[in-house]
Design a protein around this motif. Sequence first.
Motif, mmCIF file in Angstrom:
data_model
loop_
_atom_site.group_PDB
_atom_site.id
_atom_site.type_symbol
_atom_site.label_atom_id
_atom_site.label_comp_id
_atom_site.label_asym_id
_atom_site.label_seq_id
_atom_site.Cartn_x
_atom_site.Cartn_y
_atom_site.Cartn_z
ATOM 1 N N UNK C 259 48.128 40.482 26.116
ATOM 2 C CA UNK C 259 49.382 39.745 26.139
ATOM 3 C C UNK C 259 49.367 38.521 27.045
ATOM 4 N N UNK C 260 48.519 38.544 28.062
ATOM 5 C CA UNK C 260 48.623 37.473 29.048
ATOM 6 C C UNK C 260 47.349 36.653 29.139
ATOM 7 N N UNK C 261 47.471 35.398 28.810
ATOM 8 C CA UNK C 261 46.317 34.502 28.874
ATOM 9 C C UNK C 261 45.878 34.337 30.323
ATOM 10 N N UNK C 262 46.862 34.260 31.238
ATOM 11 C CA UNK C 262 46.536 34.109 32.662
ATOM 12 C C UNK C 262 45.714 35.291 33.159
ATOM 13 N N UNK C 263 46.149 36.474 32.725
ATOM 14 C CA UNK C 263 45.416 37.651 33.170
ATOM 15 C C UNK C 263 44.003 37.666 32.610
ATOM 16 N N UNK C 264 43.871 37.222 31.354
ATOM 17 C CA UNK C 264 42.542 37.136 30.753
ATOM 18 C C UNK C 264 41.674 36.199 31.576
ATOM 19 N N UNK C 265 42.275 35.096 31.962
ATOM 20 C CA UNK C 265 41.545 34.119 32.766
ATOM 21 C C UNK C 265 41.091 34.753 34.077
ATOM 22 N N UNK C 266 42.021 35.469 34.702
ATOM 23 C CA UNK C 266 41.706 36.139 35.967
ATOM 24 C C UNK C 266 40.534 37.098 35.791
ATOM 25 N N UNK C 267 40.598 37.853 34.737
ATOM 26 C CA UNK C 267 39.555 38.853 34.465
ATOM 27 C C UNK C 267 38.211 38.170 34.255
ATOM 28 N N UNK C 268 38.232 37.090 33.465
ATOM 29 C CA UNK C 268 36.979 36.387 33.186
ATOM 30 C C UNK C 268 36.386 35.825 34.470
ATOM 31 N N UNK C 270 36.928 36.900 37.575
ATOM 32 C CA UNK C 270 36.606 37.878 38.610
ATOM 33 C C UNK C 270 35.606 38.942 38.208
ATOM 34 N N UNK C 271 35.396 39.089 36.919
ATOM 35 C CA UNK C 271 34.469 40.128 36.513
ATOM 36 C C UNK C 271 33.248 39.552 35.840
ATOM 37 N N UNK C 272 32.845 38.397 36.253
ATOM 38 C CA UNK C 272 31.629 37.809 35.702
ATOM 39 C C UNK C 272 30.431 38.395 36.385
ATOM 40 N N UNK C 273 29.367 38.433 35.661
ATOM 41 C CA UNK C 273 28.161 38.959 36.271
ATOM 42 C C UNK C 273 27.210 39.363 35.172
ATOM 43 N N UNK C 274 26.175 39.986 35.539
ATOM 44 C CA UNK C 274 25.187 40.375 34.532
ATOM 45 C C UNK C 274 25.812 41.288 33.483
ATOM 46 N N UNK C 275 26.787 42.076 33.938
ATOM 47 C CA UNK C 275 27.342 43.058 33.009
ATOM 48 C C UNK C 275 28.482 42.532 32.175
ATOM 49 N N UNK C 276 29.075 41.457 32.642
ATOM 50 C CA UNK C 276 30.284 41.086 31.913
ATOM 51 C C UNK C 276 30.465 39.590 31.893
ATOM 52 N N UNK C 277 29.608 38.945 31.146
ATOM 53 C CA UNK C 277 29.775 37.491 31.052
ATOM 54 C C UNK C 277 30.421 37.182 29.717
ATOM 55 N N UNK C 278 31.412 36.354 29.764
ATOM 56 C CA UNK C 278 32.116 36.054 28.528
ATOM 57 C C UNK C 278 32.295 34.550 28.433
ATOM 58 N N UNK C 279 32.200 34.029 27.215
ATOM 59 C CA UNK C 279 32.260 32.578 27.088
ATOM 60 C C UNK C 279 33.620 32.034 26.744
ATOM 61 N N UNK C 280 34.627 32.893 26.746
ATOM 62 C CA UNK C 280 35.927 32.363 26.336
ATOM 63 C C UNK C 280 36.804 32.151 27.537
#
Lengths: 264, 124, 280
Positions: C259-268, C270-280
């Motif tokens: 529901x929240x684009x801001x939250x998605x941004x936050x997640x992207x 803060x949770x970047x790394x070898x395990x969770x890299x996302x290009x969006x």
Amino acid sequence: MQQIKLFFKDFSRLIAVHYRENWWVGLFAIGALSVVTIYKYINIINIYSNIGWNQELLTLFKHNRELCTALIVFITAVYSFACTLKTYGDKERIHDAMMLPASHKAKFFAEVLYSLVLLPLVMFVILFVTDTVTALICQNSEENIVLINADKEHIYSLPSYLYAILFFHSITTLWRADNSHIAVRTVVVMTILFLAFYVNTPLTYPFIWSDFTGVTREGLHIVFNMEISWASSELGKILHYLIYGTLPIMLYAISYYKHKERSL
Amino acid sequence: MITQNDTTPIFLQIKRWIEDHILRGEWSAETQLPSVRELAAEFGVNPNTVARTYERLTLDGTVRSARGIGFFVGENAKEAIVSRRREEFVAHTLPSFVEQMKLLNIEPEEIINAYNNHKDENRK
Amino acid sequence: MIKLNNLSAGYSKRHPVLQKLQTTFAQGNIYGLLGANGSGKTTLLKTICGVLFPLDGEISAMGYTPQKRESDFLKEIFYIPDEFSLPTLTVEKYVDTYAQFRPNFSRQKFESALKAMNFTFGEHLHRLSLGNRKKFLISFALACNSPLVIMDEPTNGLDIEAKRSFRSLLASEDLTNRLILISSHAVTDLEHILSAVAIIHDGAVVINSTIDAIAANIAFTSSTNCNDALYTDGLRAIVKAEAEWSDVDLEMLYMAIHKSKDFRQYVIENFSGKESVCNR
């Protein structure tokens, strides 16, 4: 050596998998053919007792064999379809064979064996056993020689039957192509077989009314019933090559669009 | 026992469950506790959660771990649990309880009576 | 254990369901794969199994290329689809026929799993109800002890008791060098058994992280006393993690991401790394 052992292990397990589920289909197919074959040959024996050996009886033998062979082809095709649709046509079973841990080679050869070889082989055995028994009953040494020769004549029509068997098998293979080059190989083999043998049977000419007048030591003779020009007969040949050649390709394409998940 | 309604983290709920067993005397000192996986299977939670429980219990001193063997109830575990729960009670439960008393005008005598009645009932 | 390298997957090259995924799934985890209907969960699972081929990019599972469907790869993976039917065999015949292909199959584990889930013996497999079919295949899958087990909606059709047993069975699994990947809508069924989660949104993996890492970063609490919530739905809120551990509310996390684009941004971020890299 290790590889070969592994192959045969996989192979035999796959056969077991197939027959555990489909034994009844095979039994039914063999049963159906046996009944028809025996019935037709009993007919021959009856006629023999009335007219003895002559050309008519021989012709009857030929026709019988052709009928039974055609039946074998037909039943093999239906059998292949039935087994295939049971698993691969079925959306809910589709992954079973794909995900079964066995090498591609083993899967391919097992498939070839139980749909193309094993079943028709058993059925041809029935055919020839019935042949032999009937010949023994209608004993006459001279005619037996003719019968043996007739065997060879029968072989002339085998290529187109072989083609038909392979054709149906290609449908089932392509339909669920785990490996696209199996499909391609099948088409190539079919084409080579078709071109290599001088096929001279009624089946070869789908658009031209033809008839065959009987058996001689040289083979079956075809007589055209109507006046046709060279162009029409060539056109007929071209058309039949096209049909026989492109049908597998069309099936390949249909299979691709229908079942993209397969490796194509 | 693990309820959706309880907002305490699951690993603490499990911790409480273990401590209750110890308090009730069911698991005395040096008793071997269920393995991480056994407990995880019992509650249907990820073993990591149970591992965290045991970690916290080890930190508290309630439980000690023997490498390769398992977890054991520590010496004086019962006393340790009681004293810690006392601390929590005094630090958290008591102040809000007293606050409620003030709000609802409940006299200390009512509390003492209730306590005594409860003691008598338990004796019966 | 599973590496996605710029992977695009789906059924049509012009409209791939999943686009340019770049992430890894580490072994030793029970992974939850969450996403809306049609978001690409099943597509991803099938691509991992080799049933579907990648449209672009690469995928490797346990060092194999799934697409090749090598016998050795297939031995190490077990895929339980969402919808499936079983052959016309009895339990015995099925095990005799199919267990041969699985070198690590344990008969005893199979039977105890069936009993734990209250499977009704006696019927031919093709006549089983949905619930029993699921119980059967789940038990068989776990008994094969494959390093990679992939389940698509395993709890769909299971009764409450069977779901509990299912959780217990998963909890007892030795996960060394193994990965259990579960795709599901039933977040509440699986919440506490997962050790890692990946959420797909809009063709991309928005978050791929262990539960521990998530709990270390964000907390889930009631919304009454927080001013700077990262996301709130009125009743509950997601805030930055405090000292006290709070369990991860997967349903809330899922809703927040959707529901929240801001939250998605936050997640992207803060949770970047070898395990969770996302290009969006």
